[in-house]
Design a protein around this motif. Sequence first.
Motif, PDB file in Angstrom:
ATOM      1  N   PRO A 149     -34.357  -3.726  37.644  1.00 31.12           N
ATOM      2  CA  PRO A 149     -34.746  -2.937  38.821  1.00 31.12           C
ATOM      3  C   PRO A 149     -34.586  -1.443  38.575  1.00 31.12           C
ATOM      4  O   PRO A 149     -33.634  -1.012  37.915  1.00 31.12           O
ATOM      5  CB  PRO A 149     -33.777  -3.427  39.900  1.00 31.12           C
ATOM      6  N   SER A 150     -35.514  -0.681  39.100  1.00 33.25           N
ATOM      7  CA  SER A 150     -35.457   0.774  38.968  1.00 33.25           C
ATOM      8  C   SER A 150     -34.677   1.400  40.112  1.00 33.25           C
ATOM      9  O   SER A 150     -34.733   2.611  40.327  1.00 33.25           O
ATOM     10  CB  SER A 150     -36.874   1.352  38.941  1.00 33.25           C
ATOM     11  N   PHE A 151     -33.926   0.569  40.846  1.00 32.21           N
ATOM     12  CA  PHE A 151     -33.160   1.050  41.993  1.00 32.21           C
ATOM     13  C   PHE A 151     -31.810   0.341  42.014  1.00 32.21           C
ATOM     14  O   PHE A 151     -31.655  -0.754  41.462  1.00 32.21           O
ATOM     15  CB  PHE A 151     -33.907   0.775  43.299  1.00 32.21           C
ATOM     16  N   ASP A 205     -30.389  -0.487  49.948  1.00 30.96           N
ATOM     17  CA  ASP A 205     -29.917  -0.440  51.335  1.00 30.96           C
ATOM     18  C   ASP A 205     -30.460   0.783  52.057  1.00 30.96           C
ATOM     19  O   ASP A 205     -30.831   0.717  53.236  1.00 30.96           O
ATOM     20  CB  ASP A 205     -28.386  -0.425  51.371  1.00 30.96           C
ATOM     21  N   ALA A 206     -30.504   1.930  51.352  1.00 27.65           N
ATOM     22  CA  ALA A 206     -30.992   3.158  51.970  1.00 27.65           C
ATOM     23  C   ALA A 206     -32.472   3.049  52.336  1.00 27.65           C
ATOM     24  O   ALA A 206     -32.902   3.544  53.383  1.00 27.65           O
ATOM     25  CB  ALA A 206     -30.769   4.348  51.029  1.00 27.65           C
ATOM     26  N   VAL A 207     -33.251   2.389  51.476  1.00 23.92           N
ATOM     27  CA  VAL A 207     -34.675   2.184  51.776  1.00 23.92           C
ATOM     28  C   VAL A 207     -34.831   1.296  53.009  1.00 23.92           C
ATOM     29  O   VAL A 207     -35.595   1.614  53.934  1.00 23.92           O
ATOM     30  CB  VAL A 207     -35.397   1.540  50.561  1.00 23.92           C
ATOM     31  N   ALA A 226     -38.854   7.790  50.184  1.00 26.34           N
ATOM     32  CA  ALA A 226     -38.882   7.996  48.736  1.00 26.34           C
ATOM     33  C   ALA A 226     -38.175   9.293  48.358  1.00 26.34           C
ATOM     34  O   ALA A 226     -37.386   9.336  47.412  1.00 26.34           O
ATOM     35  CB  ALA A 226     -40.327   8.008  48.238  1.00 26.34           C
ATOM     36  N   SER A 227     -38.444  10.349  49.120  1.00 26.82           N
ATOM     37  CA  SER A 227     -37.824  11.649  48.853  1.00 26.82           C
ATOM     38  C   SER A 227     -36.309  11.586  49.058  1.00 26.82           C
ATOM     39  O   SER A 227     -35.544  12.140  48.267  1.00 26.82           O
ATOM     40  CB  SER A 227     -38.430  12.714  49.768  1.00 26.82           C
ATOM     41  N   ALA A 228     -35.874  10.891  50.110  1.00 35.47           N
ATOM     42  CA  ALA A 228     -34.447  10.821  50.432  1.00 35.47           C
ATOM     43  C   ALA A 228     -33.664   9.999  49.424  1.00 35.47           C
ATOM     44  O   ALA A 228     -32.489  10.271  49.162  1.00 35.47           O
ATOM     45  CB  ALA A 228     -34.262  10.240  51.832  1.00 35.47           C
ATOM     46  N   THR A 229     -34.305   8.991  48.843  1.00 34.49           N
ATOM     47  CA  THR A 229     -33.606   8.086  47.922  1.00 34.49           C
ATOM     48  C   THR A 229     -33.819   8.427  46.451  1.00 34.49           C
ATOM     49  O   THR A 229     -33.143   7.874  45.581  1.00 34.49           O
ATOM     50  CB  THR A 229     -34.057   6.630  48.153  1.00 34.49           C
ATOM     51  N   GLY A 230     -34.790   9.312  46.182  1.00 35.04           N
ATOM     52  CA  GLY A 230     -35.085   9.651  44.798  1.00 35.04           C
ATOM     53  C   GLY A 230     -35.910   8.598  44.079  1.00 35.04           C
ATOM     54  O   GLY A 230     -36.002   8.622  42.849  1.00 35.04           O
ATOM     55  N   GLN A 269     -44.143   3.951  45.067  1.00 35.97           N
ATOM     56  CA  GLN A 269     -44.486   2.589  44.674  1.00 35.97           C
ATOM     57  C   GLN A 269     -43.274   1.663  44.769  1.00 35.97           C
ATOM     58  O   GLN A 269     -43.390   0.507  45.197  1.00 35.97           O
ATOM     59  CB  GLN A 269     -45.034   2.579  43.241  1.00 35.97           C
ATOM     60  N   THR A 270     -42.106   2.182  44.367  1.00 34.67           N
ATOM     61  CA  THR A 270     -40.890   1.375  44.455  1.00 34.67           C
ATOM     62  C   THR A 270     -40.518   1.094  45.899  1.00 34.67           C
ATOM     63  O   THR A 270     -40.120  -0.023  46.247  1.00 34.67           O
ATOM     64  CB  THR A 270     -39.724   2.084  43.742  1.00 34.67           C
ATOM     65  N   VAL A 271     -40.652   2.096  46.756  1.00 36.71           N
ATOM     66  CA  VAL A 271     -40.351   1.911  48.172  1.00 36.71           C
ATOM     67  C   VAL A 271     -41.295   0.877  48.780  1.00 36.71           C
ATOM     68  O   VAL A 271     -40.876   0.002  49.548  1.00 36.71           O
ATOM     69  CB  VAL A 271     -40.447   3.240  48.935  1.00 36.71           C
ATOM     70  N   TYR A 272     -42.580   0.977  48.427  1.00 30.08           N
ATOM     71  CA  TYR A 272     -43.551  -0.017  48.910  1.00 30.08           C
ATOM     72  C   TYR A 272     -43.155  -1.429  48.453  1.00 30.08           C
ATOM     73  O   TYR A 272     -43.263  -2.389  49.212  1.00 30.08           O
ATOM     74  CB  TYR A 272     -44.948   0.308  48.388  1.00 30.08           C
ATOM     75  N   ARG A 273     -42.704  -1.540  47.196  1.00 32.13           N
ATOM     76  CA  ARG A 273     -42.351  -2.853  46.651  1.00 32.13           C
ATOM     77  C   ARG A 273     -41.150  -3.443  47.398  1.00 32.13           C
ATOM     78  O   ARG A 273     -41.137  -4.640  47.711  1.00 32.13           O
ATOM     79  CB  ARG A 273     -42.051  -2.726  45.156  1.00 32.13           C
ATOM     80  N   ILE A 274     -40.163  -2.600  47.676  1.00 36.48           N
ATOM     81  CA  ILE A 274     -39.000  -3.063  48.431  1.00 36.48           C
ATOM     82  C   ILE A 274     -39.399  -3.438  49.852  1.00 36.48           C
ATOM     83  O   ILE A 274     -38.945  -4.445  50.399  1.00 36.48           O
ATOM     84  CB  ILE A 274     -37.903  -1.980  48.444  1.00 36.48           C
ATOM     85  N   ARG A 275     -40.277  -2.639  50.448  1.00 40.11           N
ATOM     86  CA  ARG A 275     -40.709  -2.910  51.826  1.00 40.11           C
ATOM     87  C   ARG A 275     -41.509  -4.203  51.923  1.00 40.11           C
ATOM     88  O   ARG A 275     -41.267  -5.021  52.827  1.00 40.11           O
ATOM     89  CB  ARG A 275     -41.577  -1.758  52.334  1.00 40.11           C
ATOM     90  N   ASP A 276     -42.428  -4.403  50.975  1.00 45.78           N
ATOM     91  CA  ASP A 276     -43.352  -5.532  51.070  1.00 45.78           C
ATOM     92  C   ASP A 276     -42.769  -6.831  50.534  1.00 45.78           C
ATOM     93  O   ASP A 276     -43.162  -7.920  50.974  1.00 45.78           O
ATOM     94  CB  ASP A 276     -44.645  -5.199  50.323  1.00 45.78           C
TER      95      ASP A 276
END
Length: 210
Positions: free
Chosen positions: A158-160, A166-168, A182-186, A190-197
Amino acid sequence: MSRTILYARVSTAEQTLAHQRKQAEAAGFEIDEVVADEGVSGLTTALRERPQGRRLFDMLRRGDVLVVRWVDRLGRNYADVTETIRDLMRLGVIVRTVINGLTFDGATKDPMQQAVRDALIGFMAASAQAQAEATKEAQKAGIEHAKGRDDAYLGRKPSFTREQFDAVRDGLAQGQGVTVVASATGLSRQTVYRIRDKPAEAEAALARWA
């Protein structure tokens, strides 16, 4: 004099007490004291049965504000969460959450407000239990997949981190946009979308590489 107390439950190695306090302060809470249980499962252990949970009930007084990141910090079993919040309200304690800024106050006498409050408690508790059970299954799947295999079979690392995951989830739950999160977590969008979806897959990946 009333106090504002943050209760934190840190159940995994990558969750941190400092992170939960930072989130609370960023949301505008002025924390007077922090009470924390580490390495304790909220799904199986009621708040009153946790070492610091017992201390929390002993120290809280009428008029105090208890701050938690989310209702799942109080427990992830429906009956446990709802009863715990009602116990706290009977003590005259106001329960507030960092995520979504919810307030549970037993002082209101208006029957309509009471009905809305109690319905919300039930819904939040049920959501917390459902999320906990889904997370547990994802972790179990990840661990089972990893048994007897070397790193070549673990899939991409994982890249996170757990903290970023948890922050996402927190940011999205508060209605923040993907770009803001994405900005807040660094992380990349695409990674945020993957975690969300696909949160279960993301959870399983963290479990495999733990």
